[in-house]
Each structure stands twice: as structure tokens, then as C-alpha cells.
Design a protein around this motif. Sequence first.
Motif, PDB file in Angstrom:
ATOM      1  N   VAL A   1     -12.341 -47.125  15.409  1.00  0.00           N
ATOM      2  CA  VAL A   1     -11.209 -46.264  15.898  1.00  0.00           C
ATOM      3  C   VAL A   1     -11.484 -46.004  17.208  1.00  0.00           C
ATOM      4  CG1 VAL A   1     -10.739 -44.850  13.628  1.00  0.00           C
ATOM      5  CG2 VAL A   1     -12.368 -44.180  15.089  1.00  0.00           C
ATOM      6  N   PRO A   2     -10.292 -45.504  18.033  1.00  0.00           N
ATOM      7  CA  PRO A   2     -10.657 -45.436  19.474  1.00  0.00           C
ATOM      8  C   PRO A   2     -11.927 -44.425  19.695  1.00  0.00           C
ATOM      9  CG  PRO A   2      -8.201 -45.182  18.948  1.00  0.00           C
ATOM     10  CD  PRO A   2      -9.061 -45.278  17.641  1.00  0.00           C
ATOM     11  N   ALA A   3     -12.088 -43.160  19.092  1.00  0.00           N
ATOM     12  CA  ALA A   3     -13.056 -42.481  19.221  1.00  0.00           C
ATOM     13  C   ALA A   3     -14.599 -43.061  18.944  1.00  0.00           C
ATOM     14  CB  ALA A   3     -13.172 -40.984  18.665  1.00  0.00           C
ATOM     15  N   GLN A   4     -15.634 -42.766  19.921  1.00  0.00           N
ATOM     16  CA  GLN A   4     -16.850 -43.564  19.504  1.00  0.00           C
ATOM     17  C   GLN A   4     -17.577 -42.682  18.605  1.00  0.00           C
ATOM     18  OE1 GLN A   4     -19.100 -43.618  23.238  1.00  0.00           O
ATOM     19  NE2 GLN A   4     -17.534 -44.565  24.456  1.00  0.00           N
ATOM     20  N   ARG A   5     -17.224 -41.242  18.429  1.00  0.00           N
ATOM     21  CA  ARG A   5     -17.880 -40.604  17.310  1.00  0.00           C
ATOM     22  C   ARG A   5     -16.938 -39.568  16.773  1.00  0.00           C
ATOM     23  NH1 ARG A   5     -20.643 -40.913  22.025  1.00  0.00           N
ATOM     24  NH2 ARG A   5     -22.892 -41.476  21.965  1.00  0.00           N
ATOM     25  N   ILE A   6     -16.802 -39.159  15.616  1.00  0.00           N
ATOM     26  CA  ILE A   6     -16.461 -38.357  14.846  1.00  0.00           C
ATOM     27  C   ILE A   6     -17.337 -37.125  14.941  1.00  0.00           C
ATOM     28  CG2 ILE A   6     -14.996 -37.340  12.989  1.00  0.00           C
ATOM     29  CD1 ILE A   6     -13.639 -39.588  14.525  1.00  0.00           C
ATOM     30  N   VAL A   7     -17.312 -35.783  15.314  1.00  0.00           N
ATOM     31  CA  VAL A   7     -18.295 -34.639  15.103  1.00  0.00           C
ATOM     32  C   VAL A   7     -17.597 -33.696  14.202  1.00  0.00           C
ATOM     33  CG1 VAL A   7     -19.744 -33.353  16.412  1.00  0.00           C
ATOM     34  CG2 VAL A   7     -19.263 -35.530  17.301  1.00  0.00           C
ATOM     35  N   ILE A   8     -18.148 -33.362  13.281  1.00  0.00           N
ATOM     36  CA  ILE A   8     -17.875 -32.485  11.956  1.00  0.00           C
ATOM     37  C   ILE A   8     -18.387 -30.955  12.229  1.00  0.00           C
ATOM     38  CG2 ILE A   8     -17.147 -31.852   9.787  1.00  0.00           C
ATOM     39  CD1 ILE A   8     -16.804 -34.895   9.239  1.00  0.00           C
ATOM     40  N   SER A   9     -17.631 -29.868  12.693  1.00  0.00           N
ATOM     41  CA  SER A   9     -18.513 -28.629  12.688  1.00  0.00           C
ATOM     42  C   SER A   9     -17.944 -27.973  11.766  1.00  0.00           C
ATOM     43  CB  SER A   9     -18.162 -28.068  14.047  1.00  0.00           C
ATOM     44  OG  SER A   9     -18.559 -26.816  14.083  1.00  0.00           O
ATOM     45  N   GLY A  10     -19.030 -27.186  10.991  1.00  0.00           N
ATOM     46  CA  GLY A  10     -18.583 -26.166  10.124  1.00  0.00           C
ATOM     47  C   GLY A  10     -18.122 -24.889  10.529  1.00  0.00           C
ATOM     48  N   ILE A  11     -16.821 -24.518   9.817  1.00  0.00           N
ATOM     49  CA  ILE A  11     -16.610 -22.986  10.791  1.00  0.00           C
ATOM     50  C   ILE A  11     -16.431 -21.691   9.596  1.00  0.00           C
ATOM     51  CG2 ILE A  11     -14.244 -23.104  10.114  1.00  0.00           C
ATOM     52  CD1 ILE A  11     -13.715 -22.361  13.220  1.00  0.00           C
ATOM     53  N   GLY A  12     -17.214 -21.934   8.318  1.00  0.00           N
ATOM     54  CA  GLY A  12     -17.151 -21.059   7.382  1.00  0.00           C
ATOM     55  C   GLY A  12     -15.762 -20.934   6.561  1.00  0.00           C
ATOM     56  N   PRO A  13     -15.792 -19.751   5.728  1.00  0.00           N
ATOM     57  CA  PRO A  13     -14.742 -19.738   4.816  1.00  0.00           C
ATOM     58  C   PRO A  13     -13.428 -19.451   5.639  1.00  0.00           C
ATOM     59  CG  PRO A  13     -16.530 -18.080   4.146  1.00  0.00           C
ATOM     60  CD  PRO A  13     -16.808 -18.716   5.531  1.00  0.00           C
ATOM     61  N   ARG A  14     -12.208 -20.317   5.203  1.00  0.00           N
ATOM     62  CA  ARG A  14     -10.938 -20.535   5.902  1.00  0.00           C
ATOM     63  C   ARG A  14     -10.245 -18.938   6.143  1.00  0.00           C
ATOM     64  NH1 ARG A  14      -6.743 -24.078   6.284  1.00  0.00           N
ATOM     65  NH2 ARG A  14      -4.800 -22.976   6.910  1.00  0.00           N
ATOM     66  N   HIS A  15     -10.630 -18.131   5.178  1.00  0.00           N
ATOM     67  CA  HIS A  15     -10.186 -16.643   5.301  1.00  0.00           C
ATOM     68  C   HIS A  15     -10.702 -15.863   6.207  1.00  0.00           C
ATOM     69  CE1 HIS A  15     -13.084 -16.106   1.947  1.00  0.00           C
ATOM     70  NE2 HIS A  15     -12.883 -14.936   2.428  1.00  0.00           N
ATOM     71  N   LYS A  16     -12.166 -16.196   6.632  1.00  0.00           N
ATOM     72  CA  LYS A  16     -12.838 -15.214   7.548  1.00  0.00           C
ATOM     73  C   LYS A  16     -12.916 -15.943   8.864  1.00  0.00           C
ATOM     74  CE  LYS A  16     -15.749 -13.070   3.833  1.00  0.00           C
ATOM     75  NZ  LYS A  16     -17.276 -12.921   3.557  1.00  0.00           N
ATOM     76  N   VAL A  17     -11.969 -17.078   9.215  1.00  0.00           N
ATOM     77  CA  VAL A  17     -12.071 -17.676  10.340  1.00  0.00           C
ATOM     78  C   VAL A  17     -11.634 -16.644  11.675  1.00  0.00           C
ATOM     79  CG1 VAL A  17     -11.420 -19.363  12.020  1.00  0.00           C
ATOM     80  CG2 VAL A  17     -12.088 -19.788   9.787  1.00  0.00           C
ATOM     81  N   THR A  18     -12.363 -16.379  12.713  1.00  0.00           N
ATOM     82  CA  THR A  18     -12.236 -15.204  13.603  1.00  0.00           C
ATOM     83  C   THR A  18     -12.361 -15.924  15.008  1.00  0.00           C
ATOM     84  OG1 THR A  18     -14.406 -14.404  13.739  1.00  0.00           O
ATOM     85  CG2 THR A  18     -12.942 -13.355  12.010  1.00  0.00           C
ATOM     86  N   HIS A  19     -11.891 -15.025  16.072  1.00  0.00           N
ATOM     87  CA  HIS A  19     -12.130 -15.431  17.373  1.00  0.00           C
ATOM     88  C   HIS A  19     -13.797 -15.923  17.587  1.00  0.00           C
ATOM     89  CE1 HIS A  19      -9.189 -12.469  17.430  1.00  0.00           C
ATOM     90  NE2 HIS A  19      -8.774 -12.829  18.736  1.00  0.00           N
ATOM     91  N   GLU A  20     -14.523 -14.853  16.950  1.00  0.00           N
ATOM     92  CA  GLU A  20     -16.090 -15.182  17.263  1.00  0.00           C
ATOM     93  C   GLU A  20     -16.516 -16.176  16.453  1.00  0.00           C
ATOM     94  OE1 GLU A  20     -20.059 -13.811  18.463  1.00  0.00           O
ATOM     95  OE2 GLU A  20     -18.026 -13.868  19.027  1.00  0.00           O
ATOM     96  N   SER A  21     -16.155 -16.659  15.457  1.00  0.00           N
ATOM     97  CA  SER A  21     -16.609 -17.903  14.519  1.00  0.00           C
ATOM     98  C   SER A  21     -16.338 -19.166  15.281  1.00  0.00           C
ATOM     99  CB  SER A  21     -16.256 -17.838  13.249  1.00  0.00           C
ATOM    100  OG  SER A  21     -14.881 -17.777  13.014  1.00  0.00           O
ATOM    101  N   VAL A  22     -14.977 -19.150  15.857  1.00  0.00           N
ATOM    102  CA  VAL A  22     -14.346 -20.259  16.804  1.00  0.00           C
ATOM    103  C   VAL A  22     -15.387 -20.485  18.053  1.00  0.00           C
ATOM    104  CG1 VAL A  22     -12.859 -21.213  18.095  1.00  0.00           C
ATOM    105  CG2 VAL A  22     -12.251 -20.269  15.903  1.00  0.00           C
TER     106      VAL A  22
END
Length: 489
Positions: free
Chosen positions: A66-87
Motif C-alpha cells: 500500500v502507499p504507506a510504508q507502515r501502519i501504526v496502531i495505537s490503543g485508546i482504551g474503551p470507546r465510551h471513555k475516550v476523552t481529550h486526555e486519552s487522545v
Amino acid sequence: MTVRTENTSPEKKKTQALCVFVAEKSEDPFGLPKMHQKIDHTVKQVCKETKGKIGSISVIHTHQMVPAQRIVISGIGPRHKVTHESVRVSAGRLAKRMSELGIDEFCIVIPDSFPLKLGIAAGAAVEGVNLSLYSFDKYKSDKKTKQPSLTILTDQSKTSGAVSKSNSISDGVLYARGIANLPPNECNPAHLAGLAKSLASKNKLRCTVLSKAELRQSGFGGISAVGQGSKNEPKLIIMEYNGKKNEKPTVIVGKAVTFDTGGISIKPADKMDEMKFDKCGGCTVFGIMKAASDMKLPVNLVGIVPSVENMPSGESYRPGDIIKMYGGKTAEILNTDAEGRLILFDALSYGIKAYKPKEVIDFATLTGACIVALGTNVAGMVSNNDRLAKKLEESSQRTGEQVWRLPINDDYMDMIKSDYAEIRNTGPGRVAGAITAAAFLASAVGNTPWAHFDIAGTAWVQTGTKDKPYNPKGATGFGVRLILDYLSQ
């Protein structure tokens, strides 16, 4: 660093690293479309293994499928708990990983399906990346001058303003950190005043600096007394930003003791080197003034920074002295290491008298007692105004700069009454030390809406500080983002 936004679809983006967030217990990262059978399969396997735990980062090399050399996957915790801070935290960890890999540019995908509003998410990501890549290397020969550039793949129409705003806020924080990390042999009150003049000339601020003689002549007894023991003379720095006609200003005051030995009541030698950070409150004011100007905020601001060096000498003020502070109130000195409240009293009194503000907010590395009470991850807040305190608490929740409101009432005010003067600069013994220090300041502000932040624990990374990628070792710039958020509401 360079930050921009693009509408480009992730599967078409040519980049060294295409970074995506994945929620806990999900196999589908936000905004990552199907790209190639082998890549898609690997992505699902990685998500199964890491389970989207916040802090997990996995790098998948695409081998030109694919065009991107790497796919980097970052965990961000439970969907319902995503906040400014977790991002902010997750983006910061991504940035540090990209830097470790020697990557020149990378992308972060913020799609419409993200759990937060796009502008909020993109802004938080930019802050996390910018603040995490900071390092204070002025005195090192091996400087990390090159930083990777960032592209946010998102809906530009919904995020470009937020990204620009976050860039300005980040610059303000980094500016505050850069000054706060300076060593005391370089950064004395005169140097700080020079930085203020330079900042003012570049950012269309009005700057006034009062000298030692002018301070004495004008009745700034607190600043004059604390600063008289050092050959480096005290200064009062005043910066004004006018972004709105016919409106009372917000006055922001910051303690800037460029080095604090404790004076005659000298501190123990252990960790005295950290007393270069006793100027962090003033540095917060510098960062706020810079960013407010860059953002062209429609507010009026006055930044006041009383700056001294607290040194023991034959000229030093002493325990037992009685001084007359700005406005005429007298204070008995019981401990010369309780100096911050003296210079802040002068600055607060002056700011209220000269500018008649709608509110006044101060930042100070004021008491070790606040660290004993709240630790090193939460700043103490004392306020005489419930509405102001509530608004500031809401901003702290959005910026991740934690605060805890402490009480103040007549009982605490009684604890600083003096037998020989009107007030004294310490309370009885060690009880309620953070609050009695604030009570001293409260006696300067009267009924003006006021909030005081004791940032002794949060102004720099120290023992007990929670590990956050966007707070590398040294000064944190605590309070800059909080106040800019408050002023933007």
C-alpha cells in the motif's frame, strides 16, 4: 514542528507511517479502510492481541503493498471513555515512537466515526504530539533539532481552526517550558525582563518593567524586601494584550523567583537545584500572553510577573522584620522562605488598583504543604468566587491539568493575624500551610473575583509525577492550556 490537515483518504496516502487509533476490544481501527488482504488480516490480528489497551503501539511494515510504508496502531482504551486526555496521551506516545524510529513525517487519522467531535480530537492530538516532542537541549552539543512533521487526515472544514488553535497553545506551553528550564546563572530577574520585552515586541504586547528604585519609590515593599539580599535586582514585569475594546481585563499574576535559597531561613541542600523552577508561575504568564496574542483572542489581558532572587546576604530581609507592602498593609516576617506570597501580594494589589479587572488569577510554586496535601499531579486552587472556580475546574478537565479546590474562610484568615503587624507571612506551625499562604494573598484581593493556583507539585516533573508522554523531564508549563481554554469559552 510542522502540522497540517488533509482530506486525503488513508488508503491513498503516501507516508512513512499511517497512524490509527483502535478502541478496546475492537478489531477495526477508527478510519482505516480495507487496503490489502494481507495488511487487513495483520491489522485484525494485532488488534486482537493488543486489545486496544491505552498505551499499546504496534508497527506493521507494509512492504510496498500500500502507499504507506507502515501502519501504526495505537490503543485508546474503551470507546465510551475516550476523552481529550486519552487522545492527547495516545498521540503523544505515537509521536515519541515515531521519533525513536527516526521517521521524518507521519499521519494520524481522525475520521468522522471518531468518538469525539473532530475539532476536539484533532486539537488534542496536535497538543499531544507537539508537547511530547519537546526537549530542553540548549546546553547540549548533541541537539535533536529535527522533528517529524505531522499530517492529520480528517475533514479539514471541521478541524483546521482547531489545529491552528492547538498549535498556538502548544507554542505557548513550550515557550513557558523553555524559560522555566533555564538555569539560575543565566535567568535572573533582569534576563526575565529582557525576555518579556522581546516577547512584547514580537507579539504586539505593551511591556513595562519597574526597576529596583522604582519599586521602592512606588511602595512595593514585598518585592523590595525579598529581592534586597541579591546583587541581581528585583523587577516587576507588566505585559498588556488588548483584544477587545471597552472591556475590563483579566489580570494574570505569576510568581517568578528565579532562584530560591530560602534567604536567611535557608533551605536544605537536598534538591535545592530544583529551585530554578520557583519561577514557573511567571513563566506560565509568559506562555499565556504569547499564545493569546498568537490566537488573537477577543479578550483583554494583563500579565504581571514579580521577579526576584531570594538570597542570603548582609542585605537580606530577616525573620522579625515588619514590612509595608503595596497598598500600605504591614506584614511581619516569620520565615524568609515564605517569600512568594510577599511578592504576589504586591503584584495582586497593584494589578487590582491599576487595572480594575473583572477577575484576577495567580499561579505560584507557593508551598510544599500543597504537595503534602495533593501530591505532584494535582494543583491546589483557592478562590473567593464560585462561578470563576467552577469555570476553571471545567477547563482543567478538558486540558487534563488537574486541580482541586481547597477551602478558605475567616478561620484561615485569622490564622495569619500578627501580634505586631496586620498580618504575618506564615500561619501557626505547619497546619493548613497551603491555605494560610493563600489567605495571605486573599488579604490583597478583597472582593475582586480571584483564583489562586498553587503549582508547587505540578510545575515540573518530580518524584511522584505521573508518567505522561507530553510532560518530558523538566518544566511542564502547567496552567497555560488551562487558562487559554478558560479564556476561549
